[in-house]
Design a protein around this motif. Structure first.
Motif, mmCIF file in Angstrom:
data_model
loop_
_atom_site.group_PDB
_atom_site.id
_atom_site.type_symbol
_atom_site.label_atom_id
_atom_site.label_comp_id
_atom_site.label_asym_id
_atom_site.label_seq_id
_atom_site.Cartn_x
_atom_site.Cartn_y
_atom_site.Cartn_z
ATOM 1 N N ARG A 121 1.777 1.728 -3.620
ATOM 2 C CA ARG A 121 0.794 2.183 -4.353
ATOM 3 C C ARG A 121 0.490 3.496 -4.325
ATOM 4 O O ARG A 121 0.372 4.368 -5.222
ATOM 5 N N GLU A 122 0.698 4.055 -2.872
ATOM 6 C CA GLU A 122 0.252 5.309 -2.635
ATOM 7 C C GLU A 122 1.521 6.382 -2.540
ATOM 8 O O GLU A 122 1.422 7.460 -2.371
ATOM 9 N N ARG A 151 -14.228 2.536 -6.022
ATOM 10 C CA ARG A 151 -13.420 2.501 -7.324
ATOM 11 C C ARG A 151 -14.239 2.825 -8.558
ATOM 12 O O ARG A 151 -15.337 3.198 -8.715
ATOM 13 N N SER A 180 -9.807 1.110 -11.335
ATOM 14 C CA SER A 180 -9.655 -0.165 -11.403
ATOM 15 C C SER A 180 -10.598 -0.819 -12.798
ATOM 16 O O SER A 180 -11.555 -0.125 -12.942
ATOM 17 N N ARG A 240 0.734 -1.167 -0.006
ATOM 18 C CA ARG A 240 0.016 -0.033 -0.134
ATOM 19 C C ARG A 240 0.762 1.303 0.050
ATOM 20 O O ARG A 240 0.334 2.441 -0.665
ATOM 21 N N SER A 246 -8.701 6.285 -0.338
ATOM 22 C CA SER A 246 -9.355 5.246 -0.724
ATOM 23 C C SER A 246 -10.192 5.147 -1.986
ATOM 24 O O SER A 246 -11.211 4.541 -2.309
ATOM 25 N N LYS A 285 -9.958 4.500 -5.848
ATOM 26 C CA LYS A 285 -8.977 3.532 -6.663
ATOM 27 C C LYS A 285 -9.338 3.472 -8.086
ATOM 28 O O LYS A 285 -10.563 3.200 -8.385
#
Length: 562
Positions: free
Chosen positions: A401-402, A482, A509, A398, A505, A507
């Motif tokens: 990713r961030e 998402r 996708s 994470r 939070s 994202k």
């Protein structure tokens, strides 16, 4: 410089006869030939009788003949310019041919052989995006040289394994770099991969298998697909090197310092081990000895891949420092050798398939000082003789990713949804939202009717097109919004803001077809979402090593000392 042999009759201004030892002279105009190959008529201002050469500010005879034409220094200058021009053109031609030669050395392969694509990260406020590169060390024994270095004769020509896998993450602002190693025996699900060269399909594995086998499912592009499937991290490039490549590049660098806390000889009674033999303290290793260091398990700590990964991190950090400080690499011969060996050793994706692309990448990487480089190993636990990722591993993924620096030295970053959205949100009542119940956990059943409850909450807030999706079963630790494409980013962030869900939070996708809210296990009850306090620290179990740490030393197992 040899004189041109041109002599002028200063009283008549005509060409004289050759003197002793002189070649047949040429006229001034014959020294300036046209592209067609014949003498070019000099029509410039210097050809006019009595023309004063540039810079001659007086009427003195210096630099001029009686007839007003330039003396030999002027003519020699023209000859020098012509020769220099030819040298520049010749060198440029040779440079271009050598550039093409180096490009021809580089082997290429497809980036991602899997079906699942992970969206690229959203650019930061400055329009910058991070860069993720998968580094792969292949144990291929497909050449005599690799066979000699890798041993195991019975595996000659066999399916190669990705025995070294490291994800290199370069931050969007280029201030820091993080590296995450995955042990080769990590149990993962290898996804379906399709080899684009022959169309061969490698089915997804049934259950979990060792991650190093991913390379044999069509090539490095399947290792990339496996990493993306496991981590959710978008990978931009891969770089793969084999045994022989490690040796040749280590030789070209000229030696890397490594340290052991006791004498070591990596050799078992039955002949296993890398053969590494070093005295206690710091040694400069290169060539085959460098490969032995990178491959050593027997002799380092508990003899596992985890110890080997730690040794690899020490080597990489030392090599980065060495490349920065090694003045010998200013030598053209050293640089040429390094370029030759590096390009022969590499297999890359098409995004890195030229020397220029690799050079541009190296310039990006060089922006990071060693103090901002962090080496880590994926947190794991043993499953029999293998390992599997832990919750700490997901924490580490994470952070990558961030784009959160693993050294903990990030400046505070505050970003509102309005600032981050590339596309403005539609009106609330025009945003379709699917709501899913993801409250199920490994130990708790899903909360019945939770998707419908949160759908009602959204409707009350003006999202008239919100609907509960009850067609499947989901499990999500944290509540997430998402969206599938950039044009829906603003809509997704607007939904998150209305419910108090943090921007981190939201994202992108390809697993959803529209804005989709998954109510996670962190929001099992109530109508007010309270984001859990996030820990953005690198887990201790990742065993972080700073790139500037030149005191690190590998612990030697007493059974392998001498």
């Amino acid at each position: 410089m040899t004189q041109s042999g041109v002599r002028e009759n200063e009283t008549r201004g005509v060409r004289g006869e050759p003197g002793p030892g002189e070649a047949e002279p040429a006229t001034e105009t014959e020294t300036e030939t046209a592209d067609e190959g014949g003498p070019a008529k000099d029509t410039g201002p210097d050809a006019q009788a009595g023309a004063q050469p540039p810079g001659d500010g007086g009427d003195g005879a210096e630099g001029r003949s009686i007839a007003g034409r330039p003396r030999r220094p002027r003519r020699l200058l023209k000859w020098s310019a012509a020769v220099l021009a030819l040298l520049i053109l010749g060198t440029a031609g040779a440079g271009y041919l050598y550039y093409r030669h180096l490009n021809g050395n580089i082997k290429k392969d497809a980036l991602n052989l899997g079906d699942h694509k992970v969206a690229a990260p959203t650019p930061n406020a400055a329009g910058q995006t991070p860069l993720n590169i998968l580094l792969i060390g292949s144990d291929a024994r497909d050449t005599e040289e690799n066979q000699k270095l890798g041993g195991a004769r019975e595996t000659f020509g066999g399916t190669p394994l990705a025995d070294v896998q490291m994800l290199l993450h370069l931050s969007a602002d280029r201030t820091n770099m993080s590296v995450v190693s995955m042990p080769r025996d990590t149990l993962v699900k290898i996804p379906k991969c399709t080899d684009p060269d022959d169309g061969k399909v490698y089915p997804a594995t049934q259950g979990r298998t060792m991650t190093n086998q991913s390379l044999g499912h069509g090539g490095p592009g399947c290792s990339v697909a496996t990493w993306q499937e496991l981590t959710g991290i978008h990978i931009d490039h891969f770089v793969m090197v084999d045994f022989a490549g490690v040796v040749s590049m280590a030789d070209a660098v000229g030696g890397v310092p490594v340290c052991v806390d006791a004498n070591i000889h990596s050799r078992t009674s039955d002949g296993k081990g890398s053969g590494l033999k070093l005295e206690k303290g710091t040694s400069y290793i290169q060539g085959e000895q460098a490969l032995q260091w990178l491959r050593t398990r027997y002799g380092f700590e508990d003899g596992s891949d985890l110890a080997r990964a730690k040794a690899q991190h020490m080597y990489m950090n030392a090599m980065v420092r060495q490349l920065r400080d090694n003045a010998t690499l200013s030598s053209p011969n050293k640089l040429r050798r390094l370029a030759e060996e590096a390009t022969r050793a590499l297999t890359v994706d098409t995004g890195l398939d030229t020397v220029k692309k690799l050079y541009d990448l190296s310039n990006e990487l060089r922006k990071v000082e060693p103090e901002r480089i962090t080496m880590t190993t994926m947190p794991n636990r043993y499953v029999g003789a293998r390992v599997e990722p832990t919750d700490d591993a997901e924490q580490l993924f994470r952070l990558v990713r961030e784009d959160i620096a693993l050294d903990g030295k990030d400046k505070a970053r505050k970003q509102t949804a309005e600032e981050a959205a590339a596309d403005p949100a539609a009106a609330d009542d025009e945003i379709p939202v699917q709501v899913r119940n993801g409250t199920r956990t490994d130990t708790l059943a899903a909360v019945r009717g939770r998707a419908s409850e949160v759908t009602g909450l959204l409707t009350e807030k003006g999202f008239a097109q919100a609907v509960a999706d009850t067609t499947g079963s989901w499990s999500e630790d944290g509540t997430v919004v998402r969206y599938p494409s950039a044009d829906l980013e603003g809509d997704a962030q607007r939904v998150a803001k209305a419910l108090g869900i943090p921007l981190g939070s939201v994202k992108r996708s390809t697993d959803v077809t529209g804005v989709t809210l998954v109510v996670g296990a962190d929001w099992r009850t109530g109508t007010t979402y309270k984001a859990p306090r996030r820990d953005d620290k690198t887990p201790k179990s990742a065993e972080a090593l700073n790139g500037a740490d030149d005191k690190a030393c590998m612990h030697v197992n007493p059974a392998f000392t001498w």
